[in-house]
Scaffold this motif. Structure first.
Motif, PDB file in Angstrom:
ATOM      1  N   GLY A  20       0.811  -1.203   0.000  1.00 35.08           N
ATOM      2  CA  GLY A  20       0.000   0.000   0.000  1.00 35.08           C
ATOM      3  C   GLY A  20       0.845   1.253   0.000  1.00 35.08           C
ATOM      4  O   GLY A  20       0.571   2.217  -0.738  1.00 35.08           O
ATOM      5  N   TRP A  21       1.898   1.281   0.823  1.00 33.99           N
ATOM      6  CA  TRP A  21       2.783   2.446   0.877  1.00 33.99           C
ATOM      7  C   TRP A  21       3.478   2.661  -0.465  1.00 33.99           C
ATOM      8  O   TRP A  21       3.575   3.788  -0.943  1.00 33.99           O
ATOM      9  CB  TRP A  21       3.814   2.252   1.983  1.00 33.99           C
ATOM     10  N   GLU A  22       3.959   1.580  -1.074  1.00 37.28           N
ATOM     11  CA  GLU A  22       4.649   1.695  -2.356  1.00 37.28           C
ATOM     12  C   GLU A  22       3.718   2.229  -3.436  1.00 37.28           C
ATOM     13  O   GLU A  22       4.101   3.096  -4.242  1.00 37.28           O
ATOM     14  CB  GLU A  22       5.209   0.328  -2.769  1.00 37.28           C
ATOM     15  N   LEU A  23       2.484   1.763  -3.467  1.00 38.60           N
ATOM     16  CA  LEU A  23       1.532   2.221  -4.475  1.00 38.60           C
ATOM     17  C   LEU A  23       1.121   3.669  -4.240  1.00 38.60           C
ATOM     18  O   LEU A  23       1.018   4.459  -5.184  1.00 38.60           O
ATOM     19  CB  LEU A  23       0.303   1.311  -4.476  1.00 38.60           C
ATOM     20  N   ARG A  24       0.885   4.032  -2.987  1.00 43.99           N
ATOM     21  CA  ARG A  24       0.534   5.432  -2.698  1.00 43.99           C
ATOM     22  C   ARG A  24       1.698   6.358  -3.032  1.00 43.99           C
ATOM     23  O   ARG A  24       1.496   7.483  -3.519  1.00 43.99           O
ATOM     24  CB  ARG A  24       0.137   5.586  -1.229  1.00 43.99           C
ATOM     25  N   ARG A  25       2.923   5.886  -2.772  1.00 43.76           N
ATOM     26  CA  ARG A  25       4.105   6.683  -3.110  1.00 43.76           C
ATOM     27  C   ARG A  25       4.163   6.985  -4.599  1.00 43.76           C
ATOM     28  O   ARG A  25       4.675   8.034  -5.015  1.00 43.76           O
ATOM     29  CB  ARG A  25       5.365   5.921  -2.674  1.00 43.76           C
ATOM     30  N   ARG A  26       3.625   6.077  -5.400  1.00 46.17           N
ATOM     31  CA  ARG A  26       3.619   6.262  -6.851  1.00 46.17           C
ATOM     32  C   ARG A  26       2.415   7.077  -7.325  1.00 46.17           C
ATOM     33  O   ARG A  26       2.210   7.223  -8.533  1.00 46.17           O
ATOM     34  CB  ARG A  26       3.632   4.897  -7.539  1.00 46.17           C
ATOM     35  N   GLY A  27       1.629   7.588  -6.401  1.00 48.50           N
ATOM     36  CA  GLY A  27       0.487   8.426  -6.768  1.00 48.50           C
ATOM     37  C   GLY A  27      -0.765   7.665  -7.133  1.00 48.50           C
ATOM     38  O   GLY A  27      -1.687   8.245  -7.733  1.00 48.50           O
ATOM     39  N   LEU A  28      -0.841   6.409  -6.757  1.00 52.04           N
ATOM     40  CA  LEU A  28      -2.003   5.584  -7.105  1.00 52.04           C
ATOM     41  C   LEU A  28      -3.028   5.603  -5.970  1.00 52.04           C
ATOM     42  O   LEU A  28      -2.688   5.736  -4.800  1.00 52.04           O
ATOM     43  CB  LEU A  28      -1.549   4.149  -7.394  1.00 52.04           C
ATOM     44  N   ARG A  29      -4.283   5.450  -6.338  1.00 52.40           N
ATOM     45  CA  ARG A  29      -5.383   5.452  -5.383  1.00 52.40           C
ATOM     46  C   ARG A  29      -5.559   4.047  -4.824  1.00 52.40           C
ATOM     47  O   ARG A  29      -5.789   3.085  -5.561  1.00 52.40           O
ATOM     48  CB  ARG A  29      -6.670   5.914  -6.073  1.00 52.40           C
ATOM     49  N   VAL A  30      -5.411   3.927  -3.487  1.00 57.57           N
ATOM     50  CA  VAL A  30      -5.447   2.629  -2.820  1.00 57.57           C
ATOM     51  C   VAL A  30      -6.518   2.638  -1.737  1.00 57.57           C
ATOM     52  O   VAL A  30      -6.639   3.603  -0.977  1.00 57.57           O
ATOM     53  CB  VAL A  30      -4.076   2.308  -2.177  1.00 57.57           C
ATOM     54  N   VAL A  31      -7.280   1.545  -1.662  1.00 63.75           N
ATOM     55  CA  VAL A  31      -8.221   1.309  -0.575  1.00 63.75           C
ATOM     56  C   VAL A  31      -7.829  -0.014   0.088  1.00 63.75           C
ATOM     57  O   VAL A  31      -7.610  -1.016  -0.604  1.00 63.75           O
ATOM     58  CB  VAL A  31      -9.674   1.242  -1.074  1.00 63.75           C
ATOM     59  N   VAL A  32      -7.714  -0.001   1.410  1.00 59.15           N
ATOM     60  CA  VAL A  32      -7.321  -1.197   2.154  1.00 59.15           C
ATOM     61  C   VAL A  32      -8.469  -1.612   3.069  1.00 59.15           C
ATOM     62  O   VAL A  32      -9.011  -0.780   3.809  1.00 59.15           O
ATOM     63  CB  VAL A  32      -6.057  -0.939   3.006  1.00 59.15           C
ATOM     64  N   LEU A  33      -8.824  -2.887   3.015  1.00 58.94           N
ATOM     65  CA  LEU A  33      -9.793  -3.463   3.942  1.00 58.94           C
ATOM     66  C   LEU A  33      -9.035  -4.371   4.903  1.00 58.94           C
ATOM     67  O   LEU A  33      -8.267  -5.234   4.478  1.00 58.94           O
ATOM     68  CB  LEU A  33     -10.861  -4.285   3.210  1.00 58.94           C
ATOM     69  N   ASP A  34      -9.257  -4.166   6.186  1.00 60.77           N
ATOM     70  CA  ASP A  34      -8.549  -4.973   7.173  1.00 60.77           C
ATOM     71  C   ASP A  34      -9.434  -5.205   8.383  1.00 60.77           C
ATOM     72  O   ASP A  34     -10.018  -4.266   8.928  1.00 60.77           O
ATOM     73  CB  ASP A  34      -7.257  -4.280   7.613  1.00 60.77           C
ATOM     74  N   GLU A  35      -9.545  -6.454   8.763  1.00 58.31           N
ATOM     75  CA  GLU A  35     -10.241  -6.807   9.994  1.00 58.31           C
ATOM     76  C   GLU A  35      -9.202  -6.812  11.110  1.00 58.31           C
ATOM     77  O   GLU A  35      -8.419  -7.746  11.241  1.00 58.31           O
ATOM     78  CB  GLU A  35     -10.885  -8.188   9.865  1.00 58.31           C
ATOM     79  N   HIS A  36      -9.168  -5.740  11.882  1.00 55.01           N
ATOM     80  CA  HIS A  36      -8.110  -5.557  12.873  1.00 55.01           C
ATOM     81  C   HIS A  36      -8.041  -6.747  13.823  1.00 55.01           C
ATOM     82  O   HIS A  36      -9.029  -7.126  14.447  1.00 55.01           O
ATOM     83  CB  HIS A  36      -8.340  -4.284  13.676  1.00 55.01           C
ATOM     84  N   GLN A  37      -6.823  -7.336  13.922  1.00 57.03           N
ATOM     85  CA  GLN A  37      -6.598  -8.467  14.818  1.00 57.03           C
ATOM     86  C   GLN A  37      -5.370  -8.169  15.672  1.00 57.03           C
ATOM     87  O   GLN A  37      -4.249  -8.095  15.160  1.00 57.03           O
ATOM     88  CB  GLN A  37      -6.384  -9.756  14.013  1.00 57.03           C
ATOM     89  N   PRO A  38      -5.559  -7.977  16.989  1.00 60.45           N
ATOM     90  CA  PRO A  38      -4.421  -7.649  17.862  1.00 60.45           C
ATOM     91  C   PRO A  38      -3.309  -8.686  17.823  1.00 60.45           C
ATOM     92  O   PRO A  38      -2.144  -8.346  18.050  1.00 60.45           O
ATOM     93  CB  PRO A  38      -5.061  -7.577  19.250  1.00 60.45           C
ATOM     94  N   ASN A  39      -3.655  -9.948  17.531  1.00 58.50           N
ATOM     95  CA  ASN A  39      -2.649 -11.008  17.498  1.00 58.50           C
ATOM     96  C   ASN A  39      -2.327 -11.452  16.075  1.00 58.50           C
ATOM     97  O   ASN A  39      -2.048 -12.619  15.827  1.00 58.50           O
ATOM     98  CB  ASN A  39      -3.111 -12.208  18.325  1.00 58.50           C
ATOM     99  N   SER A  40      -2.367 -10.514  15.139  1.00 54.05           N
ATOM    100  CA  SER A  40      -1.963 -10.866  13.781  1.00 54.05           C
ATOM    101  C   SER A  40      -0.488 -11.252  13.776  1.00 54.05           C
ATOM    102  O   SER A  40       0.280 -10.864  14.663  1.00 54.05           O
ATOM    103  CB  SER A  40      -2.182  -9.684  12.834  1.00 54.05           C
ATOM    104  N   ALA A  41      -0.079 -12.016  12.766  1.00 54.69           N
ATOM    105  CA  ALA A  41       1.303 -12.497  12.715  1.00 54.69           C
ATOM    106  C   ALA A  41       2.299 -11.343  12.748  1.00 54.69           C
ATOM    107  O   ALA A  41       3.340 -11.420  13.403  1.00 54.69           O
ATOM    108  CB  ALA A  41       1.507 -13.344  11.462  1.00 54.69           C
ATOM    109  N   THR A  42       1.999 -10.251  12.044  1.00 55.03           N
ATOM    110  CA  THR A  42       2.924  -9.122  12.014  1.00 55.03           C
ATOM    111  C   THR A  42       3.056  -8.472  13.381  1.00 55.03           C
ATOM    112  O   THR A  42       4.146  -8.063  13.790  1.00 55.03           O
ATOM    113  CB  THR A  42       2.459  -8.089  10.974  1.00 55.03           C
ATOM    114  N   ARG A  43       1.959  -8.358  14.122  1.00 59.72           N
ATOM    115  CA  ARG A  43       2.009  -7.718  15.439  1.00 59.72           C
ATOM    116  C   ARG A  43       2.717  -8.607  16.465  1.00 59.72           C
ATOM    117  O   ARG A  43       3.396  -8.109  17.365  1.00 59.72           O
ATOM    118  CB  ARG A  43       0.599  -7.375  15.911  1.00 59.72           C
TER     119      ARG A  43
END
Length: 365
Positions: A20-43
């Protein structure tokens, strides 16, 4: 009237964040859907960047390409938000046996690790309480990323700017066609990119990919006497979080498993920490997450074999903070400029699995 976007991204873990950051940096329109999970793998992950890893003690795959991109990405985010996310520091790799010591040191004469490993003749730094009966090596240019702080900052920005929506993705609302995708009556995009992590196994379009969920647990530990300038690694990693706290991990458990902390993992990680240090410590927290692992241990990028507007960015496993920034660039270049994906990560390598799955679905009962 439908909202128009260039990309709809499903999931906001490390894959969704970097793309998402890379695409927005290029000036593209991005929509992100995320079901917030406190114990996601990244967190849950400690966010390790380790240039030399594995039982073979080999340089990480494509490290000379991946590491500079990762460093630039986290530095750019730090400048954007005015806070620190990436903590570069040496990793003390401690040998587990005389055999491992001999194997690694015998290879060191050929300098197979370039500038990523300090001269073995220098020995290990003097770290109070550190137990290393078989010695070890000091790895350079590694460290860790505060993934929780990074996600929190981007989530706040995304909600304020309107590109992040905290909602559950509903597959039945997604309709692909030759020009892109529609999501319900409200949104139209050129591409949808699935960055769902381990839940891709339930994705109607990409469940044929060879992803196996793998459960990992970590401990949050108070240990004010442990050093703050090193990551420790022998059987477990110990990452200094500041304020006298460290994170210890991680376990690996294959299905079946329940998504909750286990006494077995707590005992295992506590024992590993005892083997690393003699300083006192106290476990103050335990968390569990699920990684997406792939059969050949390489990520999964590319377009669906039949619906080219459907794209996957997955399979980063336990090395996501190192892999994701550069691979986000590779995927964005492929989608925007039709550049070739790296063959090691292109999902076309598993075309036979898709063909078999499609044949099984089409066959009569």
């Amino acid at each position: 009237m439908q909202e128009q976007a260039d990309y709809l991204i499903i999931g906001h873990g490390i894959a969704g964040v970097t793309l998402g950051w890379e695409l927005r940096r290029r000036g593209l329109r991005v929509v992100v859907l995320d079901e917030h999970q406190p114990n996601s793998a990244t967190r849950v992950a400690a966010g390790l960047i380790n240039p030399v890893a594995g039982k073979r003690f080999a340089l990480a795959w494509r490290i000379d390409d991946l590491l500079p991109a990762a460093q630039q990405f986290y530095q750019a985010l730090e400048a954007e938000f005015g806070r620190r996310f990436f903590y570069e520091m040496p990793i003390l790799k401690l040998f587990s046996s005389v055999r491992e010591q001999n194997d690694v040191l015998s290879r060191s004469a050929d300098q197979p690790w370039g500038d990523y490993v300090a001269d073995p003749a220098l020995g290990l730094p003097n770290v109070p309480g550190l137990q290393h009966p078989f010695g070890g090596l000091q790895l350079k240019h590694g460290g860790w990323v505060d993934t929780t702080a990074l996600l929190d900052a981007l989530c706040t920005q995304g909600r304020e700017q309107g590109w992040l929506r905290t909602e559950t993705f509903v597959p039945e609302l997604l309709v692909p066609d030759e020009l892109g995708v529609s999501y319900g009556r409200e949104l139209r995009a050129r591409y949808v990119v699935f960055c769902e992590g381990a839940t891709v196994v339930h994705n109607p379009w990409f469940s044929w990919l060879p992803v196996t969920p793998n459960q990992g647990e970590v401990l949050d530990v108070e240990a004010p006497e442990l050093p703050t300038g090193y990551v420790l690694n022998r059987g477990a990693y110990v990452v200094p979080l500041g304020n006298g706290q460290v994170r210890v991990g991680a376990t690996y458990r294959w299905p079946p498993f329940e998504l909750q902390p286990t006494a077995e993992a707590r005992a295992e990680l506590t024992q590993r920490l005892h083997e690393l240090t003699t300083v006192p410590f106290a476990v103050v927290g335990q968390r569990v997450g699920v990684r997406p692992t792939v059969r050949d241990r390489k990520p999964l990028l590319g377009k669906h074999p039949v619906h080219p507007a459907l794209v996957v960015f997955n399979g980063l496993g336990s090395k996501g903070v190192l892999l994701a920034p550069r691979l986000a660039q590779v995927l964005a270049d492929a989608l925007e400029f039709e550049k070739e994906l790296w063959p090691e990560v292109n999902i076309i390598r598993y075309q036979a699995l898709y063909t078999a799955a499609a044949s099984a679905t089409a066959s009569p009962a």
